[in-house]
Design a protein around this motif. Structure first.
Motif, PDB file in Angstrom:
ATOM      1  N   PRO A 328      13.472 -16.917 -23.169  1.00  0.00           N
ATOM      2  CA  PRO A 328      13.059 -16.232 -24.394  1.00  0.00           C
ATOM      3  C   PRO A 328      13.987 -16.436 -25.588  1.00  0.00           C
ATOM      4  O   PRO A 328      13.766 -15.841 -26.627  1.00  0.00           O
ATOM      5  CB  PRO A 328      13.052 -14.761 -23.967  1.00  0.00           C
ATOM      6  CG  PRO A 328      14.124 -14.686 -22.923  1.00  0.00           C
ATOM      7  CD  PRO A 328      14.251 -16.038 -22.289  1.00  0.00           C
ATOM      8  N   ASN A 554       8.189 -17.389 -22.033  1.00  0.00           N
ATOM      9  CA  ASN A 554       8.381 -16.366 -23.058  1.00  0.00           C
ATOM     10  C   ASN A 554       7.016 -15.981 -23.611  1.00  0.00           C
ATOM     11  O   ASN A 554       6.031 -16.687 -23.393  1.00  0.00           O
ATOM     12  CB  ASN A 554       9.321 -16.865 -24.168  1.00  0.00           C
ATOM     13  CG  ASN A 554       8.811 -18.126 -24.830  1.00  0.00           C
ATOM     14  OD1 ASN A 554       7.772 -18.117 -25.498  1.00  0.00           O
ATOM     15  ND2 ASN A 554       9.524 -19.238 -24.634  1.00  0.00           N
ATOM     16  N   ARG A 555       6.976 -14.862 -24.301  1.00  0.00           N
ATOM     17  CA  ARG A 555       5.692 -14.325 -24.771  1.00  0.00           C
ATOM     18  C   ARG A 555       5.156 -15.079 -25.983  1.00  0.00           C
ATOM     19  O   ARG A 555       3.956 -15.204 -26.176  1.00  0.00           O
ATOM     20  CB  ARG A 555       5.886 -12.845 -25.140  1.00  0.00           C
ATOM     21  CG  ARG A 555       4.613 -12.132 -25.559  1.00  0.00           C
ATOM     22  CD  ARG A 555       4.931 -10.797 -26.205  1.00  0.00           C
ATOM     23  NE  ARG A 555       5.671 -10.960 -27.461  1.00  0.00           N
ATOM     24  CZ  ARG A 555       6.184  -9.958 -28.156  1.00  0.00           C
ATOM     25  NH1 ARG A 555       6.063  -8.724 -27.726  1.00  0.00           N
ATOM     26  NH2 ARG A 555       6.838 -10.186 -29.289  1.00  0.00           N
ATOM     27  N   ASP A 556       6.078 -15.534 -26.830  1.00  0.00           N
ATOM     28  CA  ASP A 556       5.648 -15.989 -28.143  1.00  0.00           C
ATOM     29  C   ASP A 556       5.507 -17.503 -28.298  1.00  0.00           C
ATOM     30  O   ASP A 556       5.437 -17.992 -29.421  1.00  0.00           O
ATOM     31  CB  ASP A 556       6.610 -15.441 -29.208  1.00  0.00           C
ATOM     32  CG  ASP A 556       6.487 -13.925 -29.322  1.00  0.00           C
ATOM     33  OD1 ASP A 556       5.453 -13.385 -28.866  1.00  0.00           O
ATOM     34  OD2 ASP A 556       7.405 -13.284 -29.843  1.00  0.00           O
ATOM     35  N   GLN A 558       7.574 -20.007 -27.941  1.00  0.00           N
ATOM     36  CA  GLN A 558       8.627 -20.387 -28.884  1.00  0.00           C
ATOM     37  C   GLN A 558       8.845 -21.892 -28.978  1.00  0.00           C
ATOM     38  O   GLN A 558       9.089 -22.428 -30.054  1.00  0.00           O
ATOM     39  CB  GLN A 558       9.928 -19.693 -28.489  1.00  0.00           C
ATOM     40  CG  GLN A 558       9.823 -18.172 -28.518  1.00  0.00           C
ATOM     41  CD  GLN A 558      11.148 -17.500 -28.210  1.00  0.00           C
ATOM     42  OE1 GLN A 558      12.208 -18.090 -28.333  1.00  0.00           O
ATOM     43  NE2 GLN A 558      11.104 -16.250 -27.809  1.00  0.00           N
ATOM     44  N   SER A 561       6.261 -23.339 -31.102  1.00  0.00           N
ATOM     45  CA  SER A 561       6.567 -23.162 -32.524  1.00  0.00           C
ATOM     46  C   SER A 561       7.535 -24.230 -33.011  1.00  0.00           C
ATOM     47  O   SER A 561       7.378 -24.773 -34.103  1.00  0.00           O
ATOM     48  CB  SER A 561       7.214 -21.793 -32.775  1.00  0.00           C
ATOM     49  OG  SER A 561       6.289 -20.790 -32.535  1.00  0.00           O
ATOM     50  N   LEU A 578       1.973 -19.553 -20.828  1.00  0.00           N
ATOM     51  CA  LEU A 578       3.124 -18.656 -20.874  1.00  0.00           C
ATOM     52  C   LEU A 578       3.241 -17.782 -19.638  1.00  0.00           C
ATOM     53  O   LEU A 578       2.288 -17.122 -19.249  1.00  0.00           O
ATOM     54  CB  LEU A 578       3.007 -17.759 -22.110  1.00  0.00           C
ATOM     55  CG  LEU A 578       2.734 -18.510 -23.425  1.00  0.00           C
ATOM     56  CD1 LEU A 578       2.385 -17.535 -24.539  1.00  0.00           C
ATOM     57  CD2 LEU A 578       3.940 -19.355 -23.808  1.00  0.00           C
ATOM     58  N   TYR A 580       5.899 -14.839 -18.340  1.00  0.00           N
ATOM     59  CA  TYR A 580       7.112 -14.122 -18.783  1.00  0.00           C
ATOM     60  C   TYR A 580       7.248 -12.779 -18.085  1.00  0.00           C
ATOM     61  O   TYR A 580       7.629 -11.783 -18.690  1.00  0.00           O
ATOM     62  CB  TYR A 580       7.119 -13.954 -20.307  1.00  0.00           C
ATOM     63  CG  TYR A 580       5.813 -13.490 -20.900  1.00  0.00           C
ATOM     64  CD1 TYR A 580       4.821 -14.423 -21.214  1.00  0.00           C
ATOM     65  CD2 TYR A 580       5.560 -12.155 -21.142  1.00  0.00           C
ATOM     66  CE1 TYR A 580       3.613 -14.014 -21.747  1.00  0.00           C
ATOM     67  CE2 TYR A 580       4.361 -11.733 -21.676  1.00  0.00           C
ATOM     68  CZ  TYR A 580       3.386 -12.677 -21.985  1.00  0.00           C
ATOM     69  OH  TYR A 580       2.190 -12.271 -22.513  1.00  0.00           O
TER      70      TYR A 580
END
Ligand code: TPP
Ligand code: SF4
Ligand code: MG
Lengths: 607, 352
Positions: A328, A554-556, A558, A561, A578, A580
């Motif tokens: 994360p 991880n949740r987002d 990353q 991104s 994902l 997590y």
């Protein structure tokens, strides 16, 4: 699907009860029989009294990802009986201490009751021994039930008891009690059991943090500062352990220095001070420490000070799940600190790579004059991994980067055609030349600062100069992209437009899933990222595919991104994948996610 | 642009030290602090100390945090490497630098905000680690660079420029340093060069943690007469623990006009001495309890005791504690640091 050399055994125990070393013995014994194993320790953030589990996956095929579906449960913790029972697959086994009668509300599994406490109470009078040897009794039972090699087990026990040899006999006695009971009461071995194999031959079993500490020794680190935090603590401890063995002169003087700092701010400050002064220098931490270190990381980035940071990631946000794994911190590390700051990240996928990349990180830090973060995690860092042995090429010369000696300083203008300036880009690679304190009586001194400075390290408030300097530092990132480890690309089908990107600890799960998919007739390509910034190959791979799963813990999303913003990959083709929940990702998760997207009908059928 | 270089031409008649260097060779760039700022006087004393001690400037590392005070290292020793780090973190950077190379002289410069507030933890831990360094706090009782807010060393009730009294008790860094085990603790005043100079010289010669808290008035924000950190107040209330201090270089002989009864000689690690001449009965600087008592009882009376407050001549430094090699770690060849493939094979074997 389970069978000989292919099963998962799980131990449910109480932490602080001495079960950890017994469980490790089981994994190590199977490993020494040549069978690939992957143990995972699932432990609480607590010292004594809370539930803890230890899973060992046995896979002759060499799949070392965590696998769901427990074939064999050693249920030694009444607090968790219910959930442990529920986890066993139909047709599986459950071993428990039957000293107290107990009803297990399931008839689709085989119970293996052993009156362990009673056996121990009969044998030993001392309460502590009674408790400790319980563990060895069930290990003994497993020897028979799973047909583990007794000689291998003896070797493992004797290794663990180094220095406490007088305990050997009692331990073996407990093992014998377990064996006898199992032989007399159950039909041994079970249909799932072990058999000598070849897959683990030549491999080693080690944690990533042990490898990281060793990497720092081999990488030439002489300054280390750290602050205890799970799951990073054992890395600096390993550094000290190995350095005490390998870095002491004949006179008993140490060729290393280590300080347990008062907090993470100080830990990174010490590491930066050491790097500034020409020592290879490092710290290790986890998420909360990264947050605290951020201001200093920006200083090292802007003032261009080499330093290495091992981030052993754990579940966040905040204190989060200190004893569970995750990935994360990708974004918080890539951009740690305020202002326009960016960092070089390395993503090892197992302890062997923590060693090689960890050592390489010290070269890169000095080459690029910037912080290098080695992004490990709890799974890699704290679990034992069956992995390739460490290798070292004695002929490679470790470069200290562009550091000028007194002679080089004097000759600089003649050789380079320009006078020296700390932040001048002489070679066009955006990497300037540095000098170390104490080098020359009248040349090469400069003032290192986090305030804006010109090419001669002089304070400036001139915006044009400021922009010029931070642009040059950004260009240094382009150089970084050419020297960091290249991605591992796995083309399974040349014409295929679907692919998966993964990195770090999910590698075993990804590889296993790719194999399974291939066997099911679904072939997709794969790329494992090893570093940020992304090299050209990363972009080329993405350009060549239309649907790309990005697997991360991880949740987002990353990493996704980062791919979008830093490699300009269209967001529409990057499909987040994902996991997590703090547990190591399984192949089943990956396979199902791929199928659900590509072939919803197959996914439903597989359920 | 606030970088102002000084002309580098030297007047041929400038006196030279044993290294053939003039005072100018120990200077830095032009100060950008307010005219009359106490920090500039401390800068001058550091320049003078290093010049007189014949120190090769490039063997000194000057490290600071953030603040007007932390800018000061730009204004002295331009031949030394400097590191203006982040606010309150000079101690950790100096720790790492010192671990990397034990052979340099480390001069850390900090402010009272930098040390007594944001950096209090790092200060304490550098003290307890007995880092071999000279730690100078330029103490003005306020945050100069952020325009005069009270700092944690500002005395209770001492008013701000606007007349507001400080409601909180002050942190006395010298008392803390003594309590935490600093081996050399002094307090001085930027306006008393005669006292400050020998203290800086002795602190540099001292092996271990040497701390000097120098009251250094901020003429812009905290120099009104009622402020206990103003020139006027400190001149009126300064009680030197000795009426004269002399730093005697290792090569010099101690001349005989030092009277046994009224003088104490403190021997420093490089063979130099600090001669203390006591006023009245004075206190024994080797007695830490007495030192704290002297500071406290005088503070209660509104008096500031300056001079060498405490010294422990037999302190170990961090490297002694860590057992590191005599050679600087940053100079050891990679070939000696890297155990090589054979040792690795043995490690692999143990992991099988
Ligand atoms: C993390 C952080 N917080 C706040 C600041 C703003 N700041 C700069 S200097 C300073 C106070 C300096 O006070 P002191 O150390 O006493 O130095 P002086 O200017 O009085 O010499 C502050 C709060 C900063 N630079 N960094
Ligand atoms: S504001 Fe105060 S401390 Fe800062 S330079 Fe001016 S007088 Fe000195
Ligand atoms: Mg101040």
């Amino acid at each position: 699907m389970s069978g000989i050399n292919d099963f998962v055994i799980k131990f449910a125990t109480v932490n602080g009860s001495g079960s950890a070393s017994a469980n490790t013995m089981v994994a190590k014994t199977l490993f020494r029989m040549g069978i690939p194993v992957s143990p995972k320790n699932i432990f609480p953030s607590n010292i004594q009294g809370l539930p803890t589990w230890y899973e060992v996956r046995v896979s002759e095929a060499g799949y070392v990802a965590r696998r769901d579906g427990i074939d064999f449960m050693v249920a030694m913790n009444p607090q968790t009986y219910a959930e442990d029972l529920a986890e066993v697959v139909p047709g599986g086994w459950l071993l428990y201490d039957s000293s107290m009668p107990r009803i297990w509300p399931r008839d689709d599994i085989t119970l293996l009751p052993i009156p362990i406490a009673q056996i121990c109470a009969k044998q030993w009078t001392d309460a502590r021994q009674r408790q400790l040897f319980k563990n060895m009794v069930y290990v003994g039972a497993l020897v028979e039930l799973l047909s583990m090699d007794m000689e291998a087990l003896k070797g493992v026990i004797s290794d663990q008891l180094k220095g406490k040899e007088k305990l050997m006999a009692a331990n073996l006695q407990a093992v014998e009690l377990g064996r006898t009971y199992a032989r007399e009461h159950f039909s041994c071995p079970l249909s799932i059991h072990a058999r000598p194999a070849e897959g683990a031959k030549g491999k080693i079993m080690v944690t990533g943090n042990d490898a990281g500490g060793l990497a720092a020794v081999y990488g030439g680190a002489t300054v280390c500062a750290w602050y205890p935090i799970t799951p990073s603590t054992s890395l600096p401890e390993a550094y000290e352990k190995y350095a005490r063995r390998l870095r002491v002169t004949k006179e008993g003087k140490r060729l290393f220095s280590i300080v347990q700092a008062e907090d993470e701010l100080a830990a990174i400050g010490v590491a930066i001070g050491g790097g500034w002064n020409g020592a290879r220098s490092f710290t290790a931490t986890s998420g909360p420490g990264i947050s605290l270190m951020s201001e200093f990381l920006g200083l090292a980035y802007f003032a261009e000070v080499p330093v290495v940071l091992f981030n052993i990631q754990r579940g966040g946000p905040s204190t989060g799940m200190p004893t569970r794994t995750g990935q994360p911190d990708i974004i918080s590390c890539a951009y740690a600190s305020h202002g326009d700051t960016k960092h070089v990240l390395l993503f090892p996928s197992n302890p062997t790579e923590v060693f090689s990349m960890g050592a390489e990180a010290f070269d890169l830090a000095e080459l690029l004059q910037t912080p290098i973060m080695v992004m490990s995690d709890l799974d890699i860092g704290m679990n034992d991994w069956m992995t390739d042995p460490f290798t070292w090429d004695d002929s490679t010369e470790q470069s200290r980067g562009k550091v000028l000696s007194a002679e080089q300083l004097e000759a600089f203008k003649t050789v380079k055609g320009k006078p020296w300036g700390r932040y001048l880009d002489i070679d066009g690679d955006a990497i300037p030349y540095r000098t170390l304190p104490g080098t020359h009586p009248s040349m090469g001194s400069f003032f290192t600062r986090g305030t804006s400075h010109d090419e001669y390290a002089r304070y400036t408030e001139d915006g044009r100069i400021h922009q010029r300097v931070i642009d040059r530092i950004r260009r240094k990132f382009d150089t970084a992209a050419t020297v960091v480890p290249k991605p591992e690309i796995d083309i399974r089908d040349k014409g295929c437009k679907t692919a998966i990107i993964y990195f770090g600890a999910t590698r075993p799960a990804a590889l296993e899933a790719l194999d399974e998919l291939e066997r099911a007739g679904v072939r997709i390509n794969a790329m494992r990222l090893k570093a940020f910034p992304f090299s050209e190959d990363v972009k080329a791979f993405c350009d060549a595919h239309d649907h790309i799963f990005v697997l991360e813990q991880n949740r987002d999303a990353q990493m996704r991104s980062l791919l979008i913003t830093e490699a300009d990959i269209p967001a529409t083709k990057l499909i987040p994948m994902l996991s997590y929940d703090g547990m190591p990702t399984t192949a089943a998760f990956v396979r199902k996610a791929v199928l659900a997207h590509l072939h919803p009908e197959k996914a439903a059928a597989a359920e | 642009m606030s970088y102002i270089a000084k002309p580098s031409a030297h007047h041929p008649a400038l006196p030279r030290n044993a290294l053939g260097l003039t005072r100018r060779d120990y200077e830095g760039s032009m100060s950008t602090l307010c005219a009359g700022c106490g920090h500039d006087s401390i800068t001058a004393a550091i320049i003078e100390a290093c010049y007189e001690m014949d120190l090769p400037a490039h063997r000194i590392a000057k490290i600071s945090g953030i603040g007007c005070s932390s800018k000061a290292p730009t204004y002295f020793l331009s031949r030394s490497h400097g590191f203006n780090s982040v606010h309150g973190r000079m101690p950790s950077v100096t720790t790492g630098a010192n671990m990397a190379n034990r052979d340099l002289v480390y001069i850390g410069v900090s402010g009272d905000g930098d040390t007594a507030s944001i950096g209090l933890g790092q200060f304490c831990h550098a003290v307890r680690r007995k880092l071999n360094m000279t730690y100078i706090v330029m103490n003005n009782g306020c945050y100069g660079l952020t325009k005069g807010q009270f700092s944690a060393t500002n005395d209770k009730n001492s008013p701000s420029k606007k007349g507001e009294a400080n409601p909180f008790d002050a942190i006395d860094l010298c008392q803390m340093a003594i309590q935490l085990g600093a081996g050399f603790v002094a307090r001085s005043f930027s306006g008393d060069k005669r006292q400050l100079l020998p203290l800086i010289q002795a602190a540099i010669s001292y092996k271990g943690f040497a701390f000097i808290d120098v009251i250094s008035p901020c003429v812009t924000f905290n120099n009104h007469p009622a402020s206990t950190k103003s020139y006027e107040y400190v001149r009126m209330h300064n009680m030197a623990s000795e009426n004269k201090l002399d730093y005697v270089e290792p090569k010099e002989e101690i001349t005989t006009d030092y009277d046994e009864g009224t003088s104490t000689s403190v021997e420093l690690h490089d063979g130099s001495h600090l001669m203390l001449f006591k006023v009245g009965e004075g206190h024994d600087p080797r007695d830490s309890d007495a030192a704290i008592h002297t500071i406290r009882t005088n503070a209660a009376k509104g008096t500031i005791v300056t001079g060498l407050l405490y010294v422990n001549e037999n302190q170990q430094d961090l490297h002694d504690v860590l057992g590191t090699d005599e050679r600087p770690l940053n100079g050891i060849a990679m070939s000696e640091l890297c155990p090589g493939s054979k040792a690795l094979e043995a490690i692999n074997a143990r992991l099988r």
